[in-house]
Design a protein around this motif. Structure first.
Motif, short mmCIF file in Angstrom:
data_model
loop_
_atom_site.label_atom_id
_atom_site.label_comp_id
_atom_site.label_asym_id
_atom_site.label_seq_id
_atom_site.Cartn_x
_atom_site.Cartn_y
_atom_site.Cartn_z
N GLN A 136 40.48 -13.11 -2.09
CA GLN A 136 39.94 -13.60 -1.88
C GLN A 136 40.78 -13.59 -0.54
O GLN A 136 42.15 -13.43 -0.21
N TYR A 137 40.78 -14.79 0.62
CA TYR A 137 42.20 -14.89 1.92
C TYR A 137 42.62 -16.07 2.51
O TYR A 137 40.76 -16.88 1.93
N VAL A 138 43.40 -16.88 3.00
CA VAL A 138 43.81 -17.87 3.76
C VAL A 138 43.96 -17.57 5.26
O VAL A 138 43.61 -16.62 5.65
N GLN A 139 43.17 -19.33 5.92
CA GLN A 139 43.54 -18.48 7.51
C GLN A 139 44.86 -19.57 7.31
O GLN A 139 45.44 -21.17 7.58
N VAL A 140 45.37 -18.72 7.96
CA VAL A 140 46.81 -19.65 8.52
C VAL A 140 46.30 -20.02 10.33
O VAL A 140 45.93 -19.67 10.80
N LEU A 141 46.62 -21.23 9.84
CA LEU A 141 46.57 -22.91 11.37
C LEU A 141 47.70 -22.41 12.49
O LEU A 141 48.52 -23.54 12.35
N LEU A 142 46.94 -21.79 13.62
CA LEU A 142 48.25 -21.90 14.22
C LEU A 142 47.93 -23.59 15.70
O LEU A 142 47.10 -23.78 15.83
N LYS A 143 49.45 -23.52 15.96
CA LYS A 143 49.87 -24.89 16.72
C LYS A 143 48.45 -24.74 17.82
O LYS A 143 47.40 -25.92 18.38
N ASP A 144 48.08 -23.44 18.29
CA ASP A 144 47.46 -23.62 19.63
C ASP A 144 46.04 -23.19 19.44
O ASP A 144 45.15 -23.37 20.03
N GLY A 145 45.32 -23.57 18.15
CA GLY A 145 44.07 -24.23 17.13
C GLY A 145 43.58 -22.86 16.54
O GLY A 145 42.48 -22.73 15.93
N SER A 146 44.38 -21.50 17.26
CA SER A 146 43.53 -20.30 17.08
C SER A 146 44.22 -20.12 15.15
O SER A 146 44.54 -21.31 15.04
N ARG A 147 43.72 -19.15 15.06
CA ARG A 147 43.70 -18.07 13.15
C ARG A 147 44.09 -17.35 12.53
O ARG A 147 44.35 -16.32 13.46
N ARG A 148 44.88 -17.06 12.06
CA ARG A 148 45.47 -15.75 11.10
C ARG A 148 44.56 -15.71 9.98
O ARG A 148 44.94 -16.47 8.73
N SER A 149 44.30 -14.18 9.69
CA SER A 149 43.96 -14.28 8.25
C SER A 149 44.65 -13.58 7.35
O SER A 149 45.23 -12.36 7.36
N TYR A 150 45.18 -13.68 6.01
CA TYR A 150 46.04 -13.26 5.23
C TYR A 150 44.95 -13.47 3.36
O TYR A 150 45.23 -14.17 2.97
N SER A 151 45.15 -12.59 2.47
CA SER A 151 44.39 -12.51 1.59
C SER A 151 46.06 -12.62 0.65
O SER A 151 46.90 -11.90 0.56
N MET A 152 45.53 -13.28 -0.74
CA MET A 152 46.57 -13.63 -1.16
C MET A 152 46.62 -12.40 -2.66
O MET A 152 45.81 -11.73 -2.82
N ALA A 153 47.97 -12.29 -3.06
CA ALA A 153 48.65 -10.63 -3.43
C ALA A 153 48.70 -10.85 -4.56
O ALA A 153 48.93 -10.28 -5.23
N THR A 154 47.96 -11.91 -5.12
CA THR A 154 48.57 -12.36 -7.20
C THR A 154 47.40 -12.52 -7.08
O THR A 154 46.69 -13.06 -6.54
N ALA A 155 46.92 -12.31 -8.29
CA ALA A 155 45.31 -13.03 -8.73
C ALA A 155 45.41 -14.66 -8.84
O ALA A 155 44.08 -14.95 -8.77
N ALA A 156 46.82 -15.38 -9.29
CA ALA A 156 46.16 -16.88 -8.55
C ALA A 156 47.90 -17.37 -8.67
O ALA A 156 48.63 -16.79 -8.47
N ALA A 157 48.01 -18.53 -7.88
CA ALA A 157 49.44 -18.74 -7.76
C ALA A 157 50.43 -19.27 -8.92
O ALA A 157 50.01 -19.34 -9.79
N ARG A 158 51.65 -18.31 -8.41
CA ARG A 158 52.84 -17.65 -9.47
C ARG A 158 53.95 -18.95 -8.90
O ARG A 158 53.90 -19.24 -7.21
N ASP A 159 53.96 -20.37 -9.78
CA ASP A 159 55.18 -21.20 -10.28
C ASP A 159 54.48 -21.67 -8.95
O ASP A 159 55.07 -22.48 -7.78
N ASN A 160 53.35 -22.10 -8.52
CA ASN A 160 52.77 -22.69 -6.80
C ASN A 160 52.64 -23.25 -5.66
O ASN A 160 53.14 -23.10 -5.19
N GLN A 161 53.09 -21.43 -6.11
CA GLN A 161 53.67 -20.84 -4.35
C GLN A 161 51.84 -19.56 -4.77
O GLN A 161 51.75 -19.19 -5.56
N LEU A 162 51.93 -19.02 -3.22
CA LEU A 162 51.39 -18.57 -3.31
C LEU A 162 51.62 -17.16 -2.45
O LEU A 162 52.54 -17.30 -1.22
N GLU A 163 51.24 -15.87 -2.39
CA GLU A 163 51.97 -14.86 -2.06
C GLU A 163 51.02 -14.10 -0.41
O GLU A 163 50.23 -13.53 -1.22
N LEU A 164 51.50 -13.34 0.59
CA LEU A 164 50.72 -13.54 1.84
C LEU A 164 52.09 -11.81 1.74
O LEU A 164 52.65 -11.64 2.11
#
Length: 334
Positions: A136-164
């Motif tokens: 699955q992917y997340v959307q990064v929310l930009l200040k102008d209201g636009s969005r950019r989509s990036y997939s998570m690159a790990t099976a789960a959060a590692r050390d409470n971190q997401l990798e894009l």
């Protein structure tokens, strides 16, 4: 005003508010309809309205034709309910434990792994829970209201971190910021998870097809299979890039291939050049699959990358190698 959305053949239902898209209503209730871009561009969410009336809103005619509308088809990411609805969505997945949320994240690290690819790690707030399916992917929310989509690159959060994995796009607002200005400890906002690119419960052998940073969700799928420890399904991974440096996790994959009896890895370069002394496959990555397999009838395919790669693979695998269309799962960058 609200209506009831019924999803067949699974018999699930949820409320849908006036002005809310069918997809957003389902996602808000923990029902994962098939989707990818959420903007009406890719057509992944196209489905049949069995009864009821929808407003097609800004559904592009290039993606949903007038003839398809007359047949009762709709883009669920665009369509708004005008009455109670019954839709056909056999692939719906019930994900009551996975909720879409907005949150602030802190940049933990940023590593430029090639001249135009950065691995960005985002730290979740302490104690924050962020569940998602690998792929699955997340959307990064930009200040102008636009969005950019990036997939998570790990099976789960590692050390409470997401990798894009971020590719620097010419003129790209966010990717340019990542490469030229973003610093560790900076705060970003994101929303997710989204997408229906995840492993299906099946015993079919798999072809994993990635181009460029489309490798990110494929890496997550591989981690899922690797960590589960009981996979018996043959997995054929094809990763395509222009040059050798585009395959920024090449050594890791060679090591995984040596460790995992079910994994076969085939890297493919379209423009290797004489300087890199490339001895592997060359050309378009999906054509290498066509060369290696005379039939894909009994396979599942998971493809992620540029739309031209995904669309070409879908067409040629179905028409030339007998792949069943329902077993082609894709996430195209649009």
């Amino acid at each position: 005003m609200s209506f009831t959305l019924q999803i067949q053949p699974v018999g699930l239902s949820c409320p849908v508010n006036a002005g809310q898209s069918v997809l957003d209503a389902a996602l808000a209730d923990g029902l994962m309809l098939k989707h990818s871009c959420r903007t009406g561009t890719c057509g992944s969410c196209k489905g049949q309205v069995l009864s009821g009336e929808v407003d097609h809103a800004d559904s592009p005619l290039a993606v949903l034709s007038e003839a398809e509308r007359a047949q009762g088809l709709a883009l669920f990411c665009c369509a708004r309910a005008r009455s109670d609805l019954v839709i056909d969505a056999p692939e719906v997945t019930e994900l009551r434990g996975i909720g879409i949320q907005q949150m602030g994240v802190r940049v933990a690290s940023l590593d430029k792994v090639s001249h135009d690819v950065a691995v960005l790690r985002l730290m979740l707030a302490p104690g924050a829970a962020f569940a998602y399916l690998p792929g699955q992917y997340v959307q990064v929310l930009l200040k102008d209201g636009s969005r950019r989509s990036y997939s998570m690159a790990t099976a789960a959060a590692r050390d409470n971190q997401l990798e894009l994995h971020i590719r620097h796009m010419p003129g790209g607002v966010f990717s340019g910021h990542v490469f030229n200005a973003l610093q560790p400890r900076a705060i970003l906002r994101m929303e997710g998870p989204f997408g229906s690119f995840y492993l299906r419960d099946s015993q079919r052998p798999m072809v994993l097809l990635a181009s460029g940073t489309g490798f990110a969700p494929v890496q997550a799928l591989l981690e899922q299979l690797r960590e589960r420890g009981d996979n018996r399904r043959p997995v054929y991974l094809y990763w395509g890039g222009r040059r050798r440096e585009d395959l920024y996790r090449h050594e890791q994959l060679l090591a995984w291939e040596a460790q995992l009896p079910w994994l076969r890895y085939t890297p493919v370069l379209s423009e290797p050049g004489p300087a890199c002394d490339w001895q592997g496959a060359t050309g378009f990555v999906h054509r290498q699959v066509l060369q290696d397999f005379h039939s894909l009838k009994d396979f599942e395919v998971y493809a992620c990358g540029a739309p031209i790669v995904v669309d070409s693979a879908r067409r040629d695998f179905v028409e030339q190698r007998g792949l069943e269309p329902a077993h082609f799962h894709a996430d195209a960058f649009v």
